[in-house]
Design a protein around this motif. Structure first.
Motif, PDB file in Angstrom:
ATOM      1  N   ILE A  29      30.593 -56.812  10.386  1.00 47.34           N
ATOM      2  CA  ILE A  29      30.369 -57.635   9.921  1.00 47.34           C
ATOM      3  C   ILE A  29      31.121 -56.865   8.438  1.00 47.34           C
ATOM      4  CG2 ILE A  29      28.464 -58.449   8.135  1.00 47.34           C
ATOM      5  CD1 ILE A  29      26.687 -58.346  10.811  1.00 47.34           C
ATOM      6  N   SER A  30      31.712 -57.699   8.108  1.00 46.70           N
ATOM      7  CA  SER A  30      32.236 -56.684   6.637  1.00 46.70           C
ATOM      8  C   SER A  30      31.237 -56.699   5.696  1.00 46.70           C
ATOM      9  CB  SER A  30      33.695 -57.583   5.744  1.00 46.70           C
ATOM     10  OG  SER A  30      33.786 -57.955   6.991  1.00 46.70           O
ATOM     11  N   SER A  31      30.260 -57.243   5.312  1.00 48.02           N
ATOM     12  CA  SER A  31      29.095 -56.617   4.124  1.00 48.02           C
ATOM     13  C   SER A  31      28.092 -57.067   4.218  1.00 48.02           C
ATOM     14  CB  SER A  31      30.815 -55.957   2.636  1.00 48.02           C
ATOM     15  OG  SER A  31      30.731 -57.656   2.450  1.00 48.02           O
ATOM     16  N   GLY A  58      27.837 -59.790   1.838  1.00 45.89           N
ATOM     17  CA  GLY A  58      28.501 -61.047   1.407  1.00 45.89           C
ATOM     18  C   GLY A  58      28.894 -61.665   3.037  1.00 45.89           C
ATOM     19  N   GLU A  59      28.842 -61.076   3.676  1.00 41.02           N
ATOM     20  CA  GLU A  59      29.282 -61.797   5.214  1.00 41.02           C
ATOM     21  C   GLU A  59      28.280 -61.746   5.573  1.00 41.02           C
ATOM     22  OE1 GLU A  59      32.501 -63.114   5.925  1.00 41.02           O
ATOM     23  OE2 GLU A  59      32.890 -62.124   3.787  1.00 41.02           O
ATOM     24  N   THR A  79      25.388 -64.568   7.603  1.00 41.11           N
ATOM     25  CA  THR A  79      24.919 -65.310   8.048  1.00 41.11           C
ATOM     26  C   THR A  79      23.975 -66.326   9.067  1.00 41.11           C
ATOM     27  OG1 THR A  79      26.209 -65.989  10.124  1.00 41.11           O
ATOM     28  CG2 THR A  79      27.491 -66.570   7.852  1.00 41.11           C
ATOM     29  N   ASN A 126      24.630 -64.755  12.214  1.00 44.85           N
ATOM     30  CA  ASN A 126      23.665 -63.277  12.454  1.00 44.85           C
ATOM     31  C   ASN A 126      22.845 -62.028  11.794  1.00 44.85           C
ATOM     32  OD1 ASN A 126      25.124 -62.372   9.858  1.00 44.85           O
ATOM     33  ND2 ASN A 126      27.237 -62.015   9.963  1.00 44.85           N
ATOM     34  N   SER A 127      22.070 -62.943  10.872  1.00 40.60           N
ATOM     35  CA  SER A 127      21.006 -62.245   9.995  1.00 40.60           C
ATOM     36  C   SER A 127      20.021 -61.814  10.727  1.00 40.60           C
ATOM     37  CB  SER A 127      20.973 -63.611   8.886  1.00 40.60           C
ATOM     38  OG  SER A 127      19.936 -64.148   9.618  1.00 40.60           O
ATOM     39  N   CYS A 138      28.482 -53.682  -1.856  1.00 42.42           N
ATOM     40  CA  CYS A 138      28.987 -54.780  -1.529  1.00 42.42           C
ATOM     41  C   CYS A 138      29.598 -55.016  -1.861  1.00 42.42           C
ATOM     42  CB  CYS A 138      27.848 -56.169  -1.248  1.00 42.42           C
ATOM     43  SG  CYS A 138      28.725 -57.505  -0.926  1.00 42.42           S
ATOM     44  N   HIS A 177      32.892 -52.114   6.383  1.00 40.93           N
ATOM     45  CA  HIS A 177      31.563 -52.583   7.305  1.00 40.93           C
ATOM     46  C   HIS A 177      29.704 -51.811   7.109  1.00 40.93           C
ATOM     47  CE1 HIS A 177      31.269 -52.405  12.165  1.00 40.93           C
ATOM     48  NE2 HIS A 177      30.046 -52.072  11.436  1.00 40.93           N
TER      49      HIS A 177
END
Ligand code: 5GP
Ligand code: ZN
Length: 112
Positions: free
Chosen positions: A46-48, A50-51, A53, A56-57, A86, A96
């Motif tokens: 997961i990039s940060s 900011g990604e 959702t 995936n939380s 971030c 990551h």
């Protein structure tokens, strides 16, 4: 994918491991900013923040449960800080998702 922390999660690049399970890896920062400084990462990229959702939380709740457990195991009862940078202006240098856990000295607030 050419991602440093994906490689560390896969064991392709060595790290000083604190904790590991199927979903996450915890390892000491190579350039510690406090007497205790480790990083908590999901193994899945997961990039940060900011990604994050609804899909995936769950990993974030799991990461915080492990941080709470490690804070007890490592006796961080005087206090600790969890930080996730971030984006560029916040100083994120590895794209990551990772949570810094800092302890062992007095930490300034607000951060610089
Ligand atoms: P950021 O600057 O993105 O918030 O945090 C990245 C962190 O990763 C930094 O504190 C940096 O010292 C750490 N780091 C960068 N490369 C490596 C590495 O190869 N191994 C370990 N253990 N930490 C690293
Ligand atoms: Zn990655």
């Amino acid at each position: 994918m050419d991602c440093l922390f994906c490689k560390i999660a896969a064991g392709e690049i060595p790290s000083r491991k604190v904790y590991e399970d199927e979903q996450i890896l915890v390892f000491y920062d190579i350039e510690p900013q406090a007497p205790v400084h480790f990083l908590v990462i999901p193994k899945k990229h997961i990039s940060s923040v900011g990604e994050i959702t609804p899909e995936n939380s769950q990993i974030v709740a799991h990461i915080y449960e492990v941080i709470a457990k490690l804070s007890q195991d490592l006796k961080l009862e005087n206090g600790f800080r969890v930080v996730t940078n971030c984006g560029e202006e916040a100083g994120q240098s590895v794209p990551h998702l990772h949570f810094h856990v800092l302890a062992g000295r007095s930490l300034a607030w607000p951060p610089g």
